[in-house]
Scaffold this motif. Structure first.
Motif, PDB file in Angstrom:
ATOM      1  N   GLY A   1      -5.775  78.223  23.457  1.00 48.21           N
ATOM      2  CA  GLY A   1      -4.796  79.265  23.752  1.00 48.21           C
ATOM      3  C   GLY A   1      -4.013  79.731  22.538  1.00 48.21           C
ATOM      4  N   ASP A   2      -4.131  79.029  21.431  1.00 52.14           N
ATOM      5  CA  ASP A   2      -3.398  79.393  20.210  1.00 52.14           C
ATOM      6  C   ASP A   2      -4.240  80.205  19.237  1.00 52.14           C
ATOM      7  N   LEU A   3      -5.456  80.552  19.624  1.00 52.26           N
ATOM      8  CA  LEU A   3      -6.355  81.223  18.682  1.00 52.26           C
ATOM      9  C   LEU A   3      -5.779  82.553  18.203  1.00 52.26           C
ATOM     10  N   SER A   4      -5.213  83.319  19.122  1.00 54.41           N
ATOM     11  CA  SER A   4      -4.670  84.622  18.743  1.00 54.41           C
ATOM     12  C   SER A   4      -3.497  84.461  17.775  1.00 54.41           C
ATOM     13  N   ALA A   5      -2.598  83.509  18.066  1.00 53.65           N
ATOM     14  CA  ALA A   5      -1.440  83.296  17.196  1.00 53.65           C
ATOM     15  C   ALA A   5      -1.870  82.811  15.818  1.00 53.65           C
ATOM     16  N   LEU A   6      -2.879  81.951  15.785  1.00 55.16           N
ATOM     17  CA  LEU A   6      -3.356  81.443  14.497  1.00 55.16           C
ATOM     18  C   LEU A   6      -4.019  82.545  13.675  1.00 55.16           C
ATOM     19  N   SER A   7      -4.739  83.425  14.359  1.00 54.93           N
ATOM     20  CA  SER A   7      -5.363  84.542  13.642  1.00 54.93           C
ATOM     21  C   SER A   7      -4.305  85.461  13.047  1.00 54.93           C
TER      22      SER A   7
END
Length: 220
Positions: free
Chosen positions: A115-121
């Protein structure tokens, strides 16, 4: 016989609780906006670091202000921060790769999940964008010169306040050493026998004040 009236207790009616409605999600600002804010912070930080560098050279080495050397210091600090942002971008990229196949809830702030992929990108884009911007402005002569001038003004202001504070302390605290104490009685005698007499002679009220023209106590 006295009657005792019992109060009537009424049950309070509670209003039914409204169902919880989550606040609307606020879209994060564009990456370009985040990079601009990061550049402003980096500029302020560079002014502080270069100010300290100027003061250290002045106090430790007795060096006078050198515009070219100061601008070189600005470029070094901007380059150092660009390297730092690139390292952060690499860490965000590695965290995204690790979190790609991890499900469930995070156990701590660095336990990234799918669920953190977008924030990490987004984080990686901001770090990379800020690093590129810092590289660009480090080659901008006007930008670098402006930071150097701001640091110079701040450094001289800090030095001026420090010198003034030291002078104020020195002037407020008279120097009283052993020689001063030993000669105090002699100075008082000279003041009584010579200085005070000279003042009276120079400014008599009626001209009748006798003045002792004895030997000069300052002469051997």
């Amino acid at each position: 016989m006295r009657k005792v009236t019992m109060g009537v207790w009424r049950k309070s009616r509670r209003k039914p609780m409204k169902p919880y409605v989550a606040p609307p999600e606020v879209a994060p600002p564009p990456v370009e906006h985040a990079v601009e804010e990061g550049l402003l912070i980096a500029r302020s930080w560079t002014v502080v670091e270069v100010t300290n560098w100027i003061i250290e050279r002045a106090l430790r080495d007795g060096a006078s202000y050198d515009a070219e050397a100061t601008q070189a210091a600005v470029r070094r600090e901007l380059g150092r921060m660009a390297d730092e942002q690139e390292e952060y971008a690499d860490l965000a990229r590695e965290a995204r790769q690790t979190a790609f196949q991890r499900r469930g809830s995070a156990r701590h702030q660095h336990d990234y999940r799918a669920g953190d992929l977008s924030a990490l990108s987004r984080r990686r884009e901001v770090y990379s964008g800020l690093a590129a911007e810092l590289r660009r402005v480090s080659k901008d002569e006007e930008f670098v010169a402006a930071i150097a001038e701001s640091a110079r003004e701040r450094a001289w202001g800090d030095l001026e306040r420090a010198i003034q504070a030291k002078l104020d302390r020195v002037l407020d605290e008279p120097v009283v050493d052993e020689h001063y104490r030993r000669a105090r009685s002699q100075r008082l005698r000279w003041f009584r026998d010579l200085d005070l007499a000279a003042l009276i002679a120079a400014n008599p009220k009626d001209g009748s004040m006798p003045v002792d023209d004895g030997p000069n106590p300052y002469e051997d």
